[in-house]
Design an enzyme around this catalytic site. Sequence first.
Site, PDB file in Angstrom:
ATOM      1  N   LYS A   1       0.817  -1.224   0.000  1.00 43.18           N
ATOM      2  CA  LYS A   1       0.000   0.000   0.000  1.00 43.18           C
ATOM      3  C   LYS A   1       0.851   1.276   0.000  1.00 43.18           C
ATOM      4  CE  LYS A   1      -4.053  -1.930   2.387  1.00 43.18           C
ATOM      5  NZ  LYS A   1      -4.967  -1.765   3.513  1.00 43.18           N
TER       6      LYS A   1
ATOM      7  N   ASP B   1      -9.607   2.925   2.626  1.00 42.62           N
ATOM      8  CA  ASP B   1      -9.542   2.455   4.022  1.00 42.62           C
ATOM      9  C   ASP B   1     -10.086   3.535   4.961  1.00 42.62           C
ATOM     10  OD1 ASP B   1      -8.548  -0.093   3.632  1.00 42.62           O
ATOM     11  OD2 ASP B   1      -6.453   0.521   3.752  1.00 42.62           O
TER      12      ASP B   1
HETATM   13  P1  NAP Z   1       1.713  -1.995   9.930  1.00 44.21           P
HETATM   14  O1  NAP Z   1       1.851  -0.833   8.982  1.00 44.21           O
HETATM   15  O2  NAP Z   1       2.734  -3.074   9.952  1.00 44.21           O
HETATM   16  O3  NAP Z   1       1.582  -1.358  11.425  1.00 44.21           O
HETATM   17  C1  NAP Z   1       1.356  -2.169  12.534  1.00 44.21           C
HETATM   18  C2  NAP Z   1       1.410  -1.330  13.803  1.00 44.21           C
HETATM   19  O4  NAP Z   1       1.142  -2.201  14.892  1.00 44.21           O
HETATM   20  C3  NAP Z   1       2.762  -0.680  14.070  1.00 44.21           C
HETATM   21  O5  NAP Z   1       2.569   0.518  14.786  1.00 44.21           O
HETATM   22  C4  NAP Z   1       3.429  -1.726  14.958  1.00 44.21           C
HETATM   23  O6  NAP Z   1       4.421  -1.211  15.818  1.00 44.21           O
HETATM   24  C5  NAP Z   1       2.261  -2.169  15.799  1.00 44.21           C
HETATM   25  N1  NAP Z   1       2.425  -3.493  16.377  1.00 44.21           N
HETATM   26  C6  NAP Z   1       2.723  -4.649  15.748  1.00 44.21           C
HETATM   27  N2  NAP Z   1       2.772  -5.661  16.627  1.00 44.21           N
HETATM   28  C7  NAP Z   1       2.523  -5.124  17.849  1.00 44.21           C
HETATM   29  C8  NAP Z   1       2.462  -5.658  19.172  1.00 44.21           C
HETATM   30  N3  NAP Z   1       2.645  -6.965  19.402  1.00 44.21           N
HETATM   31  N4  NAP Z   1       2.174  -4.811  20.188  1.00 44.21           N
HETATM   32  C9  NAP Z   1       1.983  -3.487  19.968  1.00 44.21           C
HETATM   33  N5  NAP Z   1       2.049  -2.916  18.738  1.00 44.21           N
HETATM   34  C10 NAP Z   1       2.313  -3.738  17.707  1.00 44.21           C
HETATM   35  O7  NAP Z   1       0.319  -2.736   9.700  1.00 44.21           O
HETATM   36  P2  NAP Z   1      -1.058  -2.056   9.226  1.00 44.21           P
HETATM   37  O8  NAP Z   1      -1.138  -2.061   7.744  1.00 44.21           O
HETATM   38  O9  NAP Z   1      -1.204  -0.763   9.940  1.00 44.21           O
HETATM   39  O10 NAP Z   1      -2.148  -3.107   9.726  1.00 44.21           O
HETATM   40  C11 NAP Z   1      -2.401  -3.348  11.113  1.00 44.21           C
HETATM   41  C12 NAP Z   1      -3.537  -4.354  11.244  1.00 44.21           C
HETATM   42  O11 NAP Z   1      -4.750  -3.718  10.824  1.00 44.21           O
HETATM   43  C13 NAP Z   1      -3.384  -5.563  10.299  1.00 44.21           C
HETATM   44  O12 NAP Z   1      -2.837  -6.654  10.993  1.00 44.21           O
HETATM   45  C14 NAP Z   1      -4.793  -5.878   9.859  1.00 44.21           C
HETATM   46  O13 NAP Z   1      -5.268  -6.965  10.632  1.00 44.21           O
HETATM   47  C15 NAP Z   1      -5.590  -4.649  10.211  1.00 44.21           C
HETATM   48  N6  NAP Z   1      -6.205  -4.026   9.026  1.00 44.21           N
HETATM   49  C16 NAP Z   1      -7.534  -4.215   8.836  1.00 44.21           C
HETATM   50  C17 NAP Z   1      -8.172  -3.606   7.775  1.00 44.21           C
HETATM   51  C18 NAP Z   1      -9.652  -3.826   7.582  1.00 44.21           C
HETATM   52  O14 NAP Z   1     -10.174  -3.549   6.488  1.00 44.21           O
HETATM   53  N7  NAP Z   1     -10.355  -4.291   8.597  1.00 44.21           N
HETATM   54  C19 NAP Z   1      -7.457  -2.788   6.879  1.00 44.21           C
HETATM   55  C20 NAP Z   1      -6.092  -2.618   7.091  1.00 44.21           C
HETATM   56  C21 NAP Z   1      -5.462  -3.245   8.170  1.00 44.21           C
HETATM   57  P3  NAP Z   1       5.945  -0.969  15.345  1.00 44.21           P
HETATM   58  O15 NAP Z   1       5.937   0.348  14.622  1.00 44.21           O
HETATM   59  O16 NAP Z   1       6.703  -0.941  16.606  1.00 44.21           O
HETATM   60  O17 NAP Z   1       6.313  -2.146  14.451  1.00 44.21           O
END
Ligand code: NAP
Length: 288
Positions: free
Chosen positions: A74, A110
């Site tokens: 993305k 989104d």
């Molecule tokens: P991303 O860009 O990799 O960001 C993930 C975030 O979560 C980062 O801030 C990361 O921290 C933090 N994180 C990861 N593991 C963690 C833990 N164990 N404890 C605390 N913080 C943690 O991912 P993203 O694209 O934002 O997506 C996040 C989640 O949103 C996905 O897994 C997905 O399930 C969900 N999502 C859902 C939709 C929907 O349509 N429902 C759409 C998009 C995403 P760091 O910066 O320290 O790594």
Amino acid sequence: MERPVRAAQRPSRLAIIGQPVAHSLSPVFQRAALRAAGLSIAYDREDVAPDQLSDAFTRLAAEGAGGNITIPHKEAAAGLIARCTPVARRVGAVNTFWTEHGALVGHNTDVDGAAATIKALCSSDVVDPCDLPVVLIGAGGAAAATLVALHDLGYRHITIVARNTARAQALSARLSIPSQIASMDAVDVAVGAAALVINATPVGLRDDVFPVAVSALSARCAVFDLVYRPGLTPWIAECRRAGLRAEDGLRMLVEQGAAAFEAWFELPAPRVAMWHALNAVPPTYHAS
Ligand code: NAP
């Protein structure tokens, strides 16, 4: 009010671009939507490696294609696609695209998906959103889209809780959305007075860990978990057992897809068919 973003020409075909992409539910509900709307257009999965993304975009533009973009592309797509809509530029990520005059246009729905879920959860709140404290956990790409949705809905008291507080600071600064920043050590305190708590981390996706203890949430709090998985996420199931308005990421998924469908075809998205294809119905809430 901003005019809805629309493609100037209908896509010749649709595809979701990601890696891995086999698990994506988008083809399931988008094919159902196409059928319900009487459109005979294919929606395929395309597994594309990061170093192949640029070539894939050139090919898709030559085909006059449209579609969606998912992990891990993305943010990279926002850099590669020359013309992005204002919301995609603002979030710094593209999840929807189409072709205009032989070139791809990148968009972000989104934000619409997150906004639709927040509105559904909080529609019974009589207080102005400006006055309601919100906690957003996470500082990645999905948190960026959710932060823009919160801001555009009028929320002004936002705390971002992140394990990497520098990333949260940078997110707030890049989007010009003033926010309090707290570390994960302080999450229980941060959520205590929140009217809305949102998880935008992958916590709970492949484990049964909670982003924050349900006992730390206030009794009138609404809860939005961006994560979805078969059944409810354990956190949302526990929140509902505690009597809280709580929703996983399924509505966000459907609504980002509905907004993409409406941009491609300038037709109302057949949401009932989309939910039906997922064997689900959208939750409803009543003022208590
Ligand atoms: P991303 O860009 O990799 O960001 C993930 C975030 O979560 C980062 O801030 C990361 O921290 C933090 N994180 C990861 N593991 C963690 C833990 N164990 N404890 C605390 N913080 C943690 O991912 P993203 O694209 O934002 O997506 C996040 C989640 O949103 C996905 O897994 C997905 O399930 C969900 N999502 C859902 C939709 C929907 O349509 N429902 C759409 C998009 C995403 P760091 O910066 O320290 O790594």
